[in-house]
Motif scaffolding. Structure first.
Motif, PDB file in Angstrom:
ATOM      1  N   HIS A 137     -44.510  16.258  12.516  1.00 30.78           N
ATOM      2  CA  HIS A 137     -44.927  17.165  13.589  1.00 30.78           C
ATOM      3  C   HIS A 137     -43.843  18.201  13.900  1.00 30.78           C
ATOM      4  O   HIS A 137     -44.125  19.391  14.030  1.00 30.78           O
ATOM      5  N   GLY A 138     -42.608  17.754  14.031  1.00 31.90           N
ATOM      6  CA  GLY A 138     -41.521  18.652  14.391  1.00 31.90           C
ATOM      7  C   GLY A 138     -40.959  19.441  13.227  1.00 31.90           C
ATOM      8  O   GLY A 138     -40.213  20.407  13.442  1.00 31.90           O
ATOM      9  N   ALA A 139     -41.306  19.068  11.998  1.00 34.42           N
ATOM     10  CA  ALA A 139     -40.817  19.753  10.793  1.00 34.42           C
ATOM     11  C   ALA A 139     -39.312  19.996  10.870  1.00 34.42           C
ATOM     12  O   ALA A 139     -38.820  21.079  10.521  1.00 34.42           O
ATOM     13  N   MET A 140     -38.576  18.983  11.312  1.00 35.04           N
ATOM     14  CA  MET A 140     -37.135  19.117  11.494  1.00 35.04           C
ATOM     15  C   MET A 140     -36.424  19.304  10.161  1.00 35.04           C
ATOM     16  O   MET A 140     -36.766  18.675   9.168  1.00 35.04           O
ATOM     17  N   LYS A 141     -35.416  20.179  10.171  1.00 37.13           N
ATOM     18  CA  LYS A 141     -34.641  20.459   8.964  1.00 37.13           C
ATOM     19  C   LYS A 141     -33.168  20.151   9.221  1.00 37.13           C
ATOM     20  O   LYS A 141     -32.715  20.142  10.377  1.00 37.13           O
ATOM     21  N   ILE A 159     -32.564   8.734  13.310  1.00 37.59           N
ATOM     22  CA  ILE A 159     -33.252   9.397  12.195  1.00 37.59           C
ATOM     23  C   ILE A 159     -32.826  10.856  12.110  1.00 37.59           C
ATOM     24  O   ILE A 159     -32.527  11.368  11.024  1.00 37.59           O
ATOM     25  N   ALA A 160     -32.773  11.542  13.257  1.00 43.38           N
ATOM     26  CA  ALA A 160     -32.393  12.953  13.268  1.00 43.38           C
ATOM     27  C   ALA A 160     -30.947  13.136  12.812  1.00 43.38           C
ATOM     28  O   ALA A 160     -30.638  14.024  12.003  1.00 43.38           O
ATOM     29  N   ALA A 161     -30.051  12.287  13.316  1.00 41.46           N
ATOM     30  CA  ALA A 161     -28.638  12.405  12.943  1.00 41.46           C
ATOM     31  C   ALA A 161     -28.451  12.153  11.453  1.00 41.46           C
ATOM     32  O   ALA A 161     -27.693  12.866  10.774  1.00 41.46           O
ATOM     33  N   ARG A 162     -29.142  11.139  10.912  1.00 43.84           N
ATOM     34  CA  ARG A 162     -29.000  10.818   9.493  1.00 43.84           C
ATOM     35  C   ARG A 162     -29.600  11.903   8.608  1.00 43.84           C
ATOM     36  O   ARG A 162     -29.236  12.033   7.439  1.00 43.84           O
ATOM     37  N   ALA A 163     -30.545  12.673   9.173  1.00 42.96           N
ATOM     38  CA  ALA A 163     -31.150  13.769   8.407  1.00 42.96           C
ATOM     39  C   ALA A 163     -30.340  15.059   8.511  1.00 42.96           C
ATOM     40  O   ALA A 163     -30.749  16.094   7.977  1.00 42.96           O
ATOM     41  N   GLY A 164     -29.216  15.012   9.201  1.00 43.08           N
ATOM     42  CA  GLY A 164     -28.333  16.168   9.257  1.00 43.08           C
ATOM     43  C   GLY A 164     -28.530  17.085  10.429  1.00 43.08           C
ATOM     44  O   GLY A 164     -28.014  18.214  10.435  1.00 43.08           O
ATOM     45  N   ASP A 181     -33.990  23.685  18.328  1.00 48.80           N
ATOM     46  CA  ASP A 181     -35.071  23.985  17.394  1.00 48.80           C
ATOM     47  C   ASP A 181     -36.260  23.047  17.594  1.00 48.80           C
ATOM     48  O   ASP A 181     -37.412  23.427  17.375  1.00 48.80           O
ATOM     49  N   VAL A 182     -35.965  21.809  17.997  1.00 46.25           N
ATOM     50  CA  VAL A 182     -37.016  20.818  18.230  1.00 46.25           C
ATOM     51  C   VAL A 182     -36.695  20.056  19.512  1.00 46.25           C
ATOM     52  O   VAL A 182     -35.548  19.640  19.716  1.00 46.25           O
ATOM     53  N   GLY A 242     -39.078  27.495  17.927  1.00 46.63           N
ATOM     54  CA  GLY A 242     -38.881  26.078  18.202  1.00 46.63           C
ATOM     55  C   GLY A 242     -40.193  25.326  18.337  1.00 46.63           C
ATOM     56  O   GLY A 242     -41.260  25.918  18.522  1.00 46.63           O
ATOM     57  N   ARG A 243     -40.100  24.007  18.236  1.00 44.73           N
ATOM     58  CA  ARG A 243     -41.281  23.139  18.313  1.00 44.73           C
ATOM     59  C   ARG A 243     -41.100  22.125  19.435  1.00 44.73           C
ATOM     60  O   ARG A 243     -40.079  21.426  19.484  1.00 44.73           O
ATOM     61  N   TYR A 244     -42.085  22.069  20.322  1.00 44.85           N
ATOM     62  CA  TYR A 244     -42.068  21.114  21.434  1.00 44.85           C
ATOM     63  C   TYR A 244     -43.031  19.986  21.067  1.00 44.85           C
ATOM     64  O   TYR A 244     -44.247  20.168  21.035  1.00 44.85           O
ATOM     65  N   VAL A 245     -42.470  18.802  20.770  1.00 49.72           N
ATOM     66  CA  VAL A 245     -43.260  17.661  20.309  1.00 49.72           C
ATOM     67  C   VAL A 245     -43.347  16.630  21.425  1.00 49.72           C
ATOM     68  O   VAL A 245     -42.325  16.204  21.973  1.00 49.72           O
ATOM     69  N   THR A 246     -44.551  16.228  21.780  1.00 51.21           N
ATOM     70  CA  THR A 246     -44.729  15.190  22.791  1.00 51.21           C
ATOM     71  C   THR A 246     -45.125  13.879  22.120  1.00 51.21           C
ATOM     72  O   THR A 246     -45.803  13.868  21.084  1.00 51.21           O
TER      73      THR A 246
END
Length: 337
Positions: free
Chosen positions: A143-147, A168-173, A215-216, A236-240
């Motif tokens: 959903h957030g398409a985080m990069k 998860i976010a930290a490990r993905a950089g 960004d997210v 940016g993406r606002y994910v609920t």
């Protein structure tokens, strides 16, 4: 088989431990002998009827609730080639589709809702992964398409979904910002948060913006009280995170448009369940930290749900299901024999 049976969905008083017929095994599905089941807020919400608003939720009574768990494959249906009897698996149930859940000796599910576990991975730990872990992973990555190198804000970072999302976010950089109580700030920094913010601070959003636009935003509270839209960068993406709470607030579309951001409903993506579970298993093997586990006996089911509803139990409750063989008794952190 034995199960935690719901005679109605109007409250926890409609639950009882009883006997029901073992589910038939359709072609293309697997029958799993459950060993552990995780307790989630969505379980007591199911028992209280929150899922009645979902059009395809049409339960037949007696009904078995329970969203996640781990066990061993007992039988495979016609046409199943990716699992075999004896495989250790972790799974997400199809309760939201009106099918029986994990609070039972056995469950019949589609193979795409399960993933094979390596031998030696504790089943009680695995049972705590699916709902919070999948919600976090799907919300961030799908959903957030985080990069990598993006800035992500996790609202309620010390909660079940939030603590997975931070890691998860930290490990993905990503550069991870998160809200929590001051008592949990070090807990989140140890799990990869770059900076934390006190969620009770009325100026929290201003302080987030001072640390840089995001960004997210992953919002696991959805109360509309913190002005998080203003923390988003253009694009940016606002994910609920769906909470099934009728008081949840949808982000203001005009405010999102004003900053050039978009709203994306988060939550589980059923068709990507196995992919997410396999990712979580790999992350766990690589050191992903789980919430503190409370492994409870079967008779504590209703008490555990009540505690989850009131928020009085620390960490994550996992219930050991019926059965006394060696495979069923897995202590967190110890290899199975």
């Amino acid at each position: 088989m034995k199960a935690l049976v719901a005679d109605h969905l109007n409250g926890l008083d409609g639950l009882r431990l009883g006997d029901v017929a073992t589910p038939a095994l359709p072609a293309g599905e697997i029958l799993v002998r459950m060993r552990f089941a995780g307790i989630n807020p969505a379980d007591w919400k199911t028992a209280e009827g929150y899922l009645k608003v979902i059009p395809h939720f049409r339960p037949h009574f007696p009904f078995v609730i329970g969203l996640e768990g781990a066990g061993t494959v007992a039988t495979v249906g016609e046409g199943v080639t990716d699992f075999a009897p004896g495989d250790h698996v972790v799974l997400k149930s199809d309760v939201s589709q009106g099918r029986w859940g994990t609070f039972a000796e056995c469950i019949a599910i589609e193979p795409r809702l399960a993933a094979r576990l390596p031998r030696g991975l504790p089943l009680d730990a695995a049972a705590s992964l699916p709902i919070a872990g999948l919600t976090a992973w799907h919300s961030l990555m799908l959903h957030g398409a985080m990069k990598p190198n993006e800035t992500v804000f996790i609202h309620a970072g010390a909660g079940g979904v939030g603590s997975f999302a931070v890691q998860i976010a930290a490990r993905a950089g990503a550069k991870v910002l998160a809200s929590c109580s001051p008592a949990n700030a070090e807990y989140l920094r140890a799990r990869g948060a770059y900076k934390t913010f006190d969620y009770r601070d009325p100026d929290m959003a201003t302080k987030i913006r001072a640390a840089g636009t995001c960004d997210v935003v992953v919002d696991a509270i959805n109360d509309g009280q913190h002005g998080l839209i203003g923390c988003l960068a253009s694009g940016g993406r606002y994910v609920t995170i769906p909470t099934l709470d009728p008081r949840a607030v949808r982000p203001d579309a005009r405010k999102l448009a004003a900053v050039g951001a978009t709203f994306v409903p988060g939550g589980l993506v059923r068709e990507r369940t196995r992919e997410g579970l396999e990712t979580l298993i790999a992350l766990y093997i690589d050191g992903l930290t789980l919430p503190e586990l409370q492994v409870l006996p079967t008779d504590d089911f209703v008490e555990a749900l009540s505690d989850c509803r009131s928020g009085t139990r620390r960490g994550k409750a996992v219930v050991r299901l019926w059965g006394e063989d060696k495979l069923a008794i897995a202590s967190h952190g110890k290899a199975l024999q």
